[in-house]
Design an enzyme around this catalytic site. Structure first.
Site, mmCIF file in Angstrom:
data_model
loop_
_atom_site.group_PDB
_atom_site.id
_atom_site.type_symbol
_atom_site.label_atom_id
_atom_site.label_comp_id
_atom_site.label_asym_id
_atom_site.label_seq_id
_atom_site.Cartn_x
_atom_site.Cartn_y
_atom_site.Cartn_z
ATOM 1 N N HIS A 31 -9.213 4.602 21.743
ATOM 2 C CA HIS A 31 -9.358 4.786 23.190
ATOM 3 C C HIS A 31 -8.757 6.133 23.588
ATOM 4 O O HIS A 31 -7.829 6.627 22.942
ATOM 5 C CB HIS A 31 -8.576 3.728 23.985
ATOM 6 N N HIS B 237 -2.815 10.530 18.951
ATOM 7 C CA HIS B 237 -3.415 10.622 17.602
ATOM 8 C C HIS B 237 -2.631 9.812 16.571
ATOM 9 O O HIS B 237 -2.342 10.294 15.467
ATOM 10 C CB HIS B 237 -3.588 12.089 17.184
ATOM 11 N N CYS C 118 -12.055 -6.700 19.154
ATOM 12 C CA CYS C 118 -10.837 -5.880 19.140
ATOM 13 C C CYS C 118 -9.967 -6.134 17.917
ATOM 14 O O CYS C 118 -8.893 -5.539 17.781
ATOM 15 C CB CYS C 118 -10.040 -6.087 20.425
ATOM 16 N N HIS D 291 -10.253 0.402 16.411
ATOM 17 C CA HIS D 291 -11.084 1.229 17.276
ATOM 18 C C HIS D 291 -10.166 2.134 18.086
ATOM 19 O O HIS D 291 -8.938 1.993 18.014
ATOM 20 C CB HIS D 291 -11.957 0.352 18.193
ATOM 21 N N GLU E 164 -7.202 1.554 29.503
ATOM 22 C CA GLU E 164 -7.699 1.641 28.124
ATOM 23 C C GLU E 164 -9.114 2.176 28.099
ATOM 24 O O GLU E 164 -9.509 2.890 27.194
ATOM 25 C CB GLU E 164 -7.702 0.232 27.511
ATOM 26 N N HIS F 275 -6.204 1.610 17.600
ATOM 27 C CA HIS F 275 -5.444 0.363 17.533
ATOM 28 C C HIS F 275 -6.357 -0.770 17.113
ATOM 29 O O HIS F 275 -7.584 -0.633 17.117
ATOM 30 C CB HIS F 275 -4.732 0.049 18.866
#
Ligand SMILES: Nc1nc2c(c(=O)[nH]1)N=C([C@H](O)[C@H](O)COP(=O)(O)OP(=O)(O)OP(=O)(O)O)CN2
Length: 176
Positions: A88, A126, A82, A86, A165, A71
């Site tokens: 998580h 994914h 952010c 990247h 997260e 995201h």
């Protein structure tokens, strides 16, 4: 009968009475506006006995899921880490609250929670979350609310969702 009892929420009432009684004992003397304390204590005892007889204490159970996704946060200022895409490994905990059903001995079958939640979680796994309708700004808060809305109608007693997260960052959400 059960429905009436939970509208009344005797567990909350018992706690409230216990606090009042304990405070009274601590203060000593002056029963003043606690003139109903004896009635309250009797009510507490009878409700406790009734609940233990019919075995309908509320419990909170939970089921956990994980998914991996990418995201970015389009609304954070230039230069915020952010803003870059990247990923998580998200950890979701779904909490369900309700009476323990006498025959089954459970609130709800864990596998029923899984039947509802897993397909939803798999839709996120994914993916780039920003491409999912409703998740254009996929903060942890927005993902938690999105999940809540997917689950709410299908899980009676849904109480809370926790979404992590990272090991140190997350959100809990109890609905709108
Ligand atoms: N209230 C929110 N704040 C932030 C969110 C969010 O969704 N809601 N998201 C982020 C980023 O996605 C970031 O990846 C996670 O934040 P952060 O805790 O800062 O991540 P770190 O891995 O750097 O955490 P540390 O354990 O402190 O190293 C940012 N903020």
């Amino acid at each position: 009968m059960t429905l009436l009892i939970f509208e009344y929420d005797p567990l909350t009432e018992i706690t409230r009475n216990q606090v009042a009684i304990r405070n009274k004992i601590r203060r000593g003397g002056d029963w003043g506006h606690f003139s109903r304390t004896t009635d309250d204590a009797l009510l507490q005892v009878s409700i406790t006995m009734y609940l233990s007889m019919v075995n309908i204490y509320k419990m909170n159970i939970y089921k956990q899921f994980t998914f991996d996704a990418a995201h970015f946060l389009p609304k954070v200022p230039e230069g915020h880490k952010c803003r870059a895409m990247h990923g998580h490994t998200y950890h979701i905990t779904v909490f369900v609250s309700g009476p323990v059903m006498e025959d089954a001995g459970w609130v709800i079958d864990f596998s029923e929670i899984k039947t509802v939640c897993k397909p939803v979680v798999d839709r996120l796994d994914h993916t780039l979350l920003n491409e999912i309708p409703g998740l254009e700004n996929p903060t942890a808060e927005n993902v938690a609310r999105w999940l809540w809305r997917q689950f709410k109608e299908k899980i009676p007693g849904l109480q809370k969702i926790e979404l992590k997260e990272t090991p140190t960052s997350g959100v809990t959400y109890e609905g709108d």
